[in-house]
Design an enzyme around this catalytic site. Structure first.
Site, PDB file in Angstrom:
ATOM      1  NE  ARG A  46      -2.781  44.574  24.162  1.00  0.00           N
ATOM      2  CZ  ARG A  46      -2.708  43.309  24.783  1.00  0.00           C
ATOM      3  NH1 ARG A  46      -1.493  42.849  25.263  1.00  0.00           N
ATOM      4  NH2 ARG A  46      -3.591  42.604  24.869  1.00  0.00           N
ATOM      5  NE  ARG A  87     -10.982  43.694  38.354  1.00  0.00           N
ATOM      6  CZ  ARG A  87     -12.101  43.128  38.132  1.00  0.00           C
ATOM      7  NH1 ARG A  87     -13.217  44.037  37.664  1.00  0.00           N
ATOM      8  NH2 ARG A  87     -12.462  41.792  38.101  1.00  0.00           N
ATOM      9  CD  GLU A 140     -13.957  47.279  43.754  1.00  0.00           C
ATOM     10  OE1 GLU A 140     -13.786  48.037  42.702  1.00  0.00           O
ATOM     11  OE2 GLU A 140     -14.428  46.299  43.704  1.00  0.00           O
ATOM     12  CG  HIS A 171     -16.993  45.596  41.379  1.00  0.00           C
ATOM     13  ND1 HIS A 171     -15.709  45.376  41.590  1.00  0.00           N
ATOM     14  CD2 HIS A 171     -17.310  45.033  40.101  1.00  0.00           C
ATOM     15  CE1 HIS A 171     -15.245  44.809  40.438  1.00  0.00           C
ATOM     16  NE2 HIS A 171     -16.208  44.482  39.735  1.00  0.00           N
TER      17      HIS A 171
HETATM   18  O1  LIG Z   1     -15.746  42.335  37.945  1.00  0.00           O
HETATM   19  C1  LIG Z   1     -15.877  41.179  37.607  1.00  0.00           C
HETATM   20  C2  LIG Z   1     -15.125  40.273  36.920  1.00  0.00           C
HETATM   21  O2  LIG Z   1     -13.942  40.469  36.528  1.00  0.00           O
HETATM   22  O3  LIG Z   1     -15.777  39.185  36.628  1.00  0.00           O
END
Ligand SMILES: O=CC(=O)O
Length: 333
Positions: free
Chosen positions: A183, A245, A274, A295
């Site tokens: 940003r 993510r 997920e 993950h």
């Molecule tokens: O992905 C893991 C976290 O956000 O802590």
């Protein structure tokens, strides 16, 4: 003399042993020892009974949960850095404090990201599977299993926060040229130290990179930041690494573009739905086009203990009527 009742703290998943022990000493801690994610009904019930809820990234703490008329929660102390599992605005409006566990997982996540940045162009998982899956191997050959050189390539980091910067430091040591979109540009001293070039236009950066690393949080503003339109700007021979993510990328379009040879490949640690993983991604992994990880970016024993320690500090300072160090406000998202 009456004995002061300990606050009820519901922990939704199993945590490292030392953290559970300390939590039991300090609080009336109810820990979900069988470690299966709690259902929405169980989470709603926890919110009606507990003073403090300790959810993790797998628990969706929705507006419906915090807005129950008999919601008793005063603090949601997330065991996790990302807070996209919590409706922070709804919690805040309801007077419930939210905290997270930043900083302690920065280096571990950056290590995993760097490993994937190396592994995709060098076809490491595909190569390893030749031996572990008993495929035939006739020995070294000058033209077999060739990947692409890492040094000198352009790495485009999407999101230059703590993790993005930690990735940049590592990548620089491997001879990658560092580019980033954020940003705002980082402080000149940091940009100089990282040798990093700022791109105000994400579109323009994406079109020029050899490897793209997604390192921004998932917020309403970053949902599908790598949209179908933007993914189509990426070069045919480029790779995408996502340890942030899944929701930041339009996963269906990413799959189509890799299937069609419009993007070179990807390494993913996170998924849009997920824990479901699109079977098409599994097929692409089998074809050596993508690397899929479950993950694991922050999954170190040391990191998980430090996350637990942060959760405890956040709970204790809150219960002592001080501002917890890792408060998350809606304005931060
Ligand atoms: O992905 C893991 C976290 O956000 O802590």
């Amino acid at each position: 003399m009456s004995v002061k009742k300990k606050p009820l703290v519901v922990v939704t998943r199993k945590l490292p042993d030392s953290i559970e022990t300390r939590m039991r000493e300090l609080f009336d801690a109810r820990i979900n020892l069988d470690d299966t994610p709690m259902s929405p009904d169980q989470l709603a019930e926890a919110a009606r009974t507990a003073d403090v809820l300790v959810p993790t990234v797998t628990d969706h703490i929705t507006a419906d949960i915090v807005n129950q008329p008999d919601c008793k929660l005063r603090l949601i102390a997330n065991f996790g850095n990302g807070v996209d599992n919590i409706d922070v605005e709804a919690a805040h409006a309801r007077g419930i404090t939210v905290t997270n566990t930043p900083k302690v997982l920065t280096e571990d996540t950056a290590d995993m990201t760097m490993a994937l940045i190396l592994a995709v162009p060098r076809r490491m998982i595909e190569g390893a599977s030749i031996l572990t899956e008993g495929k035939s191997w006739a020995g070294w050959s000058p033209t077999w299993m060739l990947g692409h050189r890492i040094g000198g390539k352009r790495l485009g980091i999407v999101g230059m926060g703590r993790i993005g910067q930690a990735v940049a430091r590592r990548a620089r040591a491997f001879g990658l040229q560092i580019h980033y979109h954020n940003r705002r540009p980082v402080a000149p001293k940091i940009a100089e130290e990282l040798g990093a070039t700022y791109w105000e236009s994400l579109d323009q950066m994406l079109a020029r990179m050899d490897i793209i690393s997604v390192n921004c949080p998932h917020t309403p503003a970053t949902y599908h930041l790598l949209s179908a339109r933007r993914l189509k700007l990426i070069r045919k021979d480029a790779y995408i690494v996502n340890t942030a993510r899944g929701e930041v990328t339009d996963e269906d379009t990413l799959i189509k573009l890799i299937e069609g040879g419009e993007i070179g490949g990807a390494a993913l640690d996170v998924y849009e739905h997920e824990p479901a993983v699109n079977p098409k991604l599994v097929r692409l992994a089998k074809a050596g086009k993508v690397i899929l990880m479950p993950h694991m970016g922050s999954a170190t024993i040391e990191g998980r203990v430090e996350m637990g320690e942060k959760v405890i500090i956040n709970i204790r300072t809150f219960l002592d009527a001080h501002k917890p160090p890792d408060r998350v406000l809606p304005s931060m998202l």
